[in-house]
Design a protein around this motif. Structure first.
Motif, short mmCIF file in Angstrom:
data_model
loop_
_atom_site.label_atom_id
_atom_site.label_comp_id
_atom_site.label_asym_id
_atom_site.label_seq_id
_atom_site.Cartn_x
_atom_site.Cartn_y
_atom_site.Cartn_z
N PHE A 56 -12.56 0.79 -4.57
CA PHE A 56 -11.63 0.60 -5.67
C PHE A 56 -10.25 0.16 -5.22
CE2 PHE A 56 -14.71 3.62 -7.46
CZ PHE A 56 -15.15 2.84 -8.50
N GLN A 57 -10.07 0.02 -3.91
CA GLN A 57 -8.78 -0.43 -3.44
C GLN A 57 -8.62 -1.91 -3.71
OE1 GLN A 57 -8.45 0.70 0.60
NE2 GLN A 57 -8.10 2.85 0.15
N SER A 58 -7.37 -2.32 -3.80
CA SER A 58 -7.07 -3.70 -4.15
C SER A 58 -7.47 -4.64 -3.03
CB SER A 58 -5.58 -3.84 -4.44
OG SER A 58 -5.27 -5.19 -4.67
N THR A 59 -7.83 -5.85 -3.42
CA THR A 59 -8.11 -6.87 -2.43
C THR A 59 -6.81 -7.49 -1.92
OG1 THR A 59 -8.37 -8.48 -4.18
CG2 THR A 59 -10.35 -7.41 -3.38
N THR A 60 -5.73 -7.29 -2.67
CA THR A 60 -4.44 -7.80 -2.22
C THR A 60 -3.81 -6.78 -1.30
OG1 THR A 60 -3.29 -6.81 -4.09
CG2 THR A 60 -4.07 -9.06 -4.36
N VAL A 61 -3.15 -7.26 -0.27
CA VAL A 61 -2.55 -6.37 0.71
C VAL A 61 -1.24 -5.81 0.17
CG1 VAL A 61 -1.62 -6.23 3.04
CG2 VAL A 61 -3.62 -7.65 2.59
N ASN A 62 -0.39 -6.67 -0.37
CA ASN A 62 0.90 -6.23 -0.89
C ASN A 62 0.86 -6.18 -2.41
OD1 ASN A 62 1.99 -6.16 1.69
ND2 ASN A 62 2.60 -8.31 1.60
N PRO A 63 1.28 -5.10 -3.01
CA PRO A 63 1.35 -5.08 -4.47
C PRO A 63 2.43 -6.04 -4.94
CG PRO A 63 2.29 -3.08 -3.56
CD PRO A 63 1.69 -3.83 -2.43
N VAL A 64 2.26 -6.56 -6.13
CA VAL A 64 3.21 -7.53 -6.67
C VAL A 64 4.57 -6.90 -6.86
CG1 VAL A 64 3.74 -8.97 -8.65
CG2 VAL A 64 1.43 -8.88 -7.78
N GLN B 248 12.05 -11.15 -14.27
CA GLN B 248 11.12 -10.28 -14.99
C GLN B 248 10.00 -11.11 -15.61
OE1 GLN B 248 13.21 -7.92 -17.87
NE2 GLN B 248 14.14 -6.59 -16.32
N ARG B 249 10.34 -12.26 -16.19
CA ARG B 249 9.31 -13.13 -16.78
C ARG B 249 8.32 -13.60 -15.71
NH1 ARG B 249 8.50 -11.74 -21.35
NH2 ARG B 249 10.44 -11.21 -22.33
N GLU B 250 8.85 -13.97 -14.52
CA GLU B 250 7.97 -14.41 -13.44
C GLU B 250 7.03 -13.28 -13.00
OE1 GLU B 250 10.50 -15.82 -10.35
OE2 GLU B 250 11.22 -17.53 -11.53
N GLU B 251 7.57 -12.08 -12.88
CA GLU B 251 6.74 -10.94 -12.49
C GLU B 251 5.67 -10.65 -13.55
OE1 GLU B 251 6.60 -9.35 -9.64
OE2 GLU B 251 8.17 -10.64 -8.86
N ILE B 252 6.05 -10.75 -14.82
CA ILE B 252 5.07 -10.53 -15.89
C ILE B 252 3.97 -11.58 -15.83
CG2 ILE B 252 4.77 -10.64 -18.40
CD1 ILE B 252 7.49 -9.22 -18.63
N ASN B 253 4.32 -12.83 -15.53
CA ASN B 253 3.30 -13.88 -15.40
C ASN B 253 2.38 -13.60 -14.21
OD1 ASN B 253 4.31 -15.20 -17.61
ND2 ASN B 253 5.60 -16.58 -16.42
N ARG B 254 2.96 -13.16 -13.08
CA ARG B 254 2.13 -12.83 -11.92
C ARG B 254 1.20 -11.64 -12.22
NH1 ARG B 254 6.30 -12.41 -7.26
NH2 ARG B 254 7.55 -14.13 -7.98
N LEU B 255 1.75 -10.64 -12.89
CA LEU B 255 0.91 -9.49 -13.25
C LEU B 255 -0.18 -9.90 -14.23
CD1 LEU B 255 3.69 -6.78 -13.60
CD2 LEU B 255 1.97 -6.94 -11.80
N GLY B 256 0.12 -10.87 -15.10
CA GLY B 256 -0.89 -11.39 -16.02
C GLY B 256 -2.05 -12.04 -15.27
N GLU B 257 -1.74 -12.74 -14.18
CA GLU B 257 -2.79 -13.34 -13.36
C GLU B 257 -3.64 -12.26 -12.69
OE1 GLU B 257 -3.70 -16.53 -13.13
OE2 GLU B 257 -2.20 -16.92 -14.68
N ILE B 258 -2.99 -11.18 -12.25
CA ILE B 258 -3.73 -10.09 -11.62
C ILE B 258 -4.64 -9.42 -12.64
CG2 ILE B 258 -3.46 -7.81 -10.57
CD1 ILE B 258 -0.99 -8.86 -9.17
N MET B 259 -4.18 -9.31 -13.87
CA MET B 259 -4.99 -8.65 -14.90
C MET B 259 -6.26 -9.44 -15.21
SD MET B 259 -2.28 -6.91 -17.57
CE MET B 259 -2.32 -8.28 -18.63
N LYS B 260 -6.26 -10.75 -14.97
CA LYS B 260 -7.45 -11.56 -15.23
C LYS B 260 -8.54 -11.31 -14.19
CE LYS B 260 -4.87 -15.23 -17.46
NZ LYS B 260 -4.38 -16.62 -17.36
N ALA B 261 -8.15 -10.73 -13.04
CA ALA B 261 -9.13 -10.45 -11.98
C ALA B 261 -9.95 -9.22 -12.35
CB ALA B 261 -8.39 -10.23 -10.66
#
Length: 155
Positions: free
Chosen positions: A17-25, A41-54
């Motif tokens: 269950f650990q993340s495949t990414t090494v560094n959290p966003v 903040q908008r850029e971080e929200i967009n990056r987190l949105g990409e992570i949520m699609k995984a």
């Protein structure tokens, strides 16, 4: 066969269950997200949105916390705008408004004279009129043995 069992045991352990990414966003989102400028903040929200699609099982706990904080946390428009002591100001304002409205209402009500039909003499005359005309002979003023006030109210 024993080797395959060890591999399967490693696969089903908590490590999967650990993340495949090494560094959290966004590490420590509660402290850092609110301090970022609006564009960051908008850029971080967009990056987190990409992570949520995984695959959600592969997202780290820190990323999940960052996603939750970015979505529901108290920042920008969700920030608490009140200051300590504002509740008392609202309470005093409401009580004051009610007191002023009751005072105005009482003053207006007492300043208007009562109608002439509300005097005790008029109401007693109405009782006499009802007896003469035999109004409501079963249970009213003109009935036998009536002991009530009739049309006389508290004046």
């Amino acid at each position: 066969m024993l080797r395959n069992a060890a591999v399967r045991a490693a696969q089903f352990s908590g490590r999967r269950f650990q993340s495949t990414t090494v560094n959290p966003v966004l590490a420590h989102a509660e402290q850092t997200f609110g301090k970022l400028p609006e564009t960051a903040q908008r850029e971080e929200i967009n990056r987190l949105g990409e992570i949520m699609k995984a695959d959600w099982h592969k997202v780290s706990i820190e990323d999940k916390r960052a996603i939750f904080y970015a979505t529901y946390g108290p920042h920008s428009r969700r920030r608490v705008r009140g200051k300590p002591g504002d509740n008392w100001k609202v309470f005093i304002g409401v009580v004051g408004t009610i007191a002023v409205s009751l005072t105005i209402s009482t003053l207006l009500r007492n300043s208007i004279p009562k109608p002439r039909t509300m005097t005790k003499e008029w109401q007693e005359a109405s009782n006499e009129y009802a007896r003469e005309r035999n109004i409501n002979p079963i249970s009213g003023v003109s009935s036998e043995g009536y002991k009530g006030k009739g049309f006389v109210q508290n004046v």
